[in-house]
Structure formats: C-alpha cells, structure tokens
Design a protein around this motif. Structure first.
Motif, PDB file in Angstrom:
ATOM      1  N   GLU A  61      92.990  63.031  -5.546  1.00 15.37           N
ATOM      2  CA  GLU A  61      93.642  64.293  -5.190  1.00 15.37           C
ATOM      3  C   GLU A  61      92.619  65.325  -4.710  1.00 15.37           C
ATOM      4  OE1 GLU A  61      96.993  67.209  -7.123  1.00 15.37           O
ATOM      5  OE2 GLU A  61      96.221  65.577  -8.361  1.00 15.37           O
ATOM      6  N   GLU A  62      91.448  65.362  -5.366  1.00  5.79           N
ATOM      7  CA  GLU A  62      90.401  66.319  -4.965  1.00  5.79           C
ATOM      8  C   GLU A  62      89.882  65.973  -3.567  1.00  5.79           C
ATOM      9  OE1 GLU A  62      90.598  68.753  -6.707  1.00  5.79           O
ATOM     10  OE2 GLU A  62      90.032  68.548  -8.803  1.00  5.79           O
ATOM     11  N   ILE A  63      89.792  64.687  -3.245  1.00  6.43           N
ATOM     12  CA  ILE A  63      89.343  64.293  -1.904  1.00  6.43           C
ATOM     13  C   ILE A  63      90.379  64.741  -0.872  1.00  6.43           C
ATOM     14  CG2 ILE A  63      88.900  62.324  -0.367  1.00  6.43           C
ATOM     15  CD1 ILE A  63      87.563  60.984  -2.858  1.00  6.43           C
ATOM     16  N   ILE A 118      86.190  74.851 -15.347  1.00  2.00           N
ATOM     17  CA  ILE A 118      85.960  75.018 -13.901  1.00  2.00           C
ATOM     18  C   ILE A 118      87.308  75.009 -13.175  1.00  2.00           C
ATOM     19  CG2 ILE A 118      84.919  73.973 -11.835  1.00  2.00           C
ATOM     20  CD1 ILE A 118      82.604  72.986 -13.657  1.00  2.00           C
ATOM     21  N   GLU A 119      88.195  74.124 -13.581  1.00  4.46           N
ATOM     22  CA  GLU A 119      89.536  74.070 -12.967  1.00  4.46           C
ATOM     23  C   GLU A 119      90.289  75.379 -13.235  1.00  4.46           C
ATOM     24  OE1 GLU A 119      90.809  71.700 -11.090  1.00  4.46           O
ATOM     25  OE2 GLU A 119      89.529  69.986 -11.472  1.00  4.46           O
ATOM     26  N   ALA A 120      90.183  75.863 -14.463  1.00  6.09           N
ATOM     27  CA  ALA A 120      90.904  77.092 -14.833  1.00  6.09           C
ATOM     28  C   ALA A 120      90.417  78.272 -13.999  1.00  6.09           C
ATOM     29  CB  ALA A 120      90.717  77.380 -16.324  1.00  6.09           C
ATOM     30  N   ALA A 150      98.035  72.822  -8.421  1.00 10.53           N
ATOM     31  CA  ALA A 150      97.315  71.557  -8.642  1.00 10.53           C
ATOM     32  C   ALA A 150      96.160  71.764  -9.624  1.00 10.53           C
ATOM     33  CB  ALA A 150      96.794  71.009  -7.318  1.00 10.53           C
ATOM     34  N   GLU A 151      95.407  72.862  -9.454  1.00  8.22           N
ATOM     35  CA  GLU A 151      94.242  73.065 -10.329  1.00  8.22           C
ATOM     36  C   GLU A 151      94.688  73.435 -11.755  1.00  8.22           C
ATOM     37  OE1 GLU A 151      92.158  71.580  -8.790  1.00  8.22           O
ATOM     38  OE2 GLU A 151      92.034  72.243  -6.723  1.00  8.22           O
ATOM     39  N   ALA A 152      95.838  74.080 -11.873  1.00  9.03           N
ATOM     40  CA  ALA A 152      96.377  74.358 -13.220  1.00  9.03           C
ATOM     41  C   ALA A 152      96.716  73.027 -13.908  1.00  9.03           C
ATOM     42  CB  ALA A 152      97.625  75.233 -13.117  1.00  9.03           C
ATOM     43  N   ARG A 153      97.256  72.121 -13.127  1.00 11.07           N
ATOM     44  CA  ARG A 153      97.586  70.787 -13.670  1.00 11.07           C
ATOM     45  C   ARG A 153      96.296  70.057 -14.048  1.00 11.07           C
ATOM     46  NH1 ARG A 153      98.234  66.919 -10.300  1.00 11.07           N
ATOM     47  NH2 ARG A 153      98.954  68.249  -8.594  1.00 11.07           N
ATOM     48  N   HIS A 154      95.268  70.169 -13.207  1.00 12.34           N
ATOM     49  CA  HIS A 154      93.998  69.496 -13.519  1.00 12.34           C
ATOM     50  C   HIS A 154      93.371  70.068 -14.790  1.00 12.34           C
ATOM     51  CE1 HIS A 154      93.443  68.341  -9.007  1.00 12.34           C
ATOM     52  NE2 HIS A 154      94.419  67.687  -9.599  1.00 12.34           N
ATOM     53  N   TYR A 155      93.516  71.372 -14.975  1.00 15.43           N
ATOM     54  CA  TYR A 155      93.020  71.994 -16.213  1.00 15.43           C
ATOM     55  C   TYR A 155      93.656  71.279 -17.416  1.00 15.43           C
ATOM     56  CZ  TYR A 155      93.386  75.063 -20.230  1.00 15.43           C
ATOM     57  OH  TYR A 155      93.388  75.540 -21.508  1.00 15.43           O
TER      58      TYR A 155
HETATM   59 FE   LIG Z   1      90.969  70.239  -9.476  1.00 16.67          FE
END
Ligand SMILES: [Fe+2]
Ligand SMILES: [Fe+2]
Length: 202
Positions: A61-63, A118-120, A150-155
C-alpha cells in the motif's frame, strides 16, 4: 489526534502550503521509507507469518502511495530528487532507543510503536493539508483526505501488531506508547524551530 501528545503548531501549515512542491518531494520519500521499513521488519521476523503478511500488505500500500505522489510530482513538473534529511525519524528512533524499555516487552514492540507514531503524525499533518487545500486545490485535497484515512489505519495496524507481539498485553503496550508519544512530542516541538519546515514531519 490518535496517540499524539503535542499538536502541530499553526506555523507548519503556512510553511507547508507555501512550498507544496517541497512537501510532495518529502512526502514521496516518506512513503518509500514506510514501505522499506515494513519490508525490513517483515524480513527480520520470518517466524511470525501473520506479521509478515500484515507488513508486506502494508508495504504494498505504501508503494502505491509512493507511485501516486510521484505521479502528482510529474503532473506538476517537479523532480523527485534525493531524499531530504529526515531529522524527525532519525531523532525519534534515537530517542526511543535511549528511553528505558519495559523489560517485559519484546524489543520489536518499540519498533512497531515508533512506526505507529510516525503514521499518527503523518495522519495528523495530512488532515491539516486537507483543510488548507480546501477551495485551493480540490484534487490534491481529496488525495490527502484518502491518505489521511489510510495512515490512520496503518497507525492501528502497527499498534495492534505491537499488542499481538506482546502476547496481548494491551495495558503494557498502551503505557509504553504513551511514554514514546511524550518523546515524539518533544521532538516535534524542537523541530518547530527548525529552518526547513516544508516537510511532512518538519
Ligand atoms: Fe502508512
Ligand atoms: Fe502511506
């Protein structure tokens, strides 16, 4: 927001919107680093297949995020260039490694919690960008709104992985996350006086 202790200061969004090209270049590299970090964690823990699958999904997903930011750079005629110095991540890793660890928790928990922080912080700043881009660049605003989610989910993914690696000891993991969030907040406050702030974590 999420676990963060220190909100981003108001000056950041002014400086970021003044040099969006620079923010986008830094952002592209942040996505690439997020993918490499997830892959490196996965490669170091081959015995935990569930963790390997979760982290490689996240890296994919990050890519995708990286490629989309690069497409945005191309659309604007901005070159990607080399990665800017990432004082935030370097300082965060250094300070967290120095902060006395809870001996009952595996070392991997700290690495996962640093990734969660970092995600947060990315998530918080993407939300600020969404607000600032309203009425100015709707397309880019919509992109940051999607990335915010997406980044909230990654957190949560990193936080939940940390709890799993800690054999479900949520209380201990939350306590450690709170400690590391204080460390992160101090770094953000220190960087608020830095010279270059048109960066995702600047
Ligand atoms: Fe992320
Ligand atoms: Fe991302």
């Amino acid at each position: 927001m999420l676990c963060l202790r220190v909100p981003t200061d108001a000056a950041w969004i002014d400086e970021a919107t003044r040099d969006l090209a620079r923010v986008l270049v830094d952002h592209a590299h942040c996505e690439m680093k997020a993918a490499s970090n997830a892959l490196s964690l996965a490669a170091r823990h081959p015995d935990d297949l569930a963790l390997v699958v979760t982290l490689t999904d996240l890296a994919r997903e990050e890519i995708d995020h990286f490629q989309r930011v690069v497409a945005e750079l191309a659309r604007r005629g901005v070159k990607l260039g080399p990665p800017p110095v990432d004082e935030y991540a370097a300082e965060l890793r250094r300070a967290c490694a120095q902060s006395a660890r809870d001996a009952a928790l595996p070392a991997l928990v700290d690495r996962l919690l640093v990734a969660a922080l970092i995600e947060a912080r990315s998530c918080e700043r993407f939300k600020l960008l969404v607000g600032a881009l309203e009425g100015r660049d709707r397309e880019l605003g919509a992109f940051y709104d999607e990335l915010f989610a997406a980044e909230a989910r990654h957190y949560r993914t990193f936080r939940d992985l940390a709890v799993r690696v800690a054999s479900g000891d949520e209380t201990r993991v939350e306590a450690r996350l709170a400690e590391l969030a204080i460390v992160e907040g101090r770094i953000v406050e220190a960087l608020a006086h830095g010279a270059s702030r048109a960066m995702i974590h600047g």
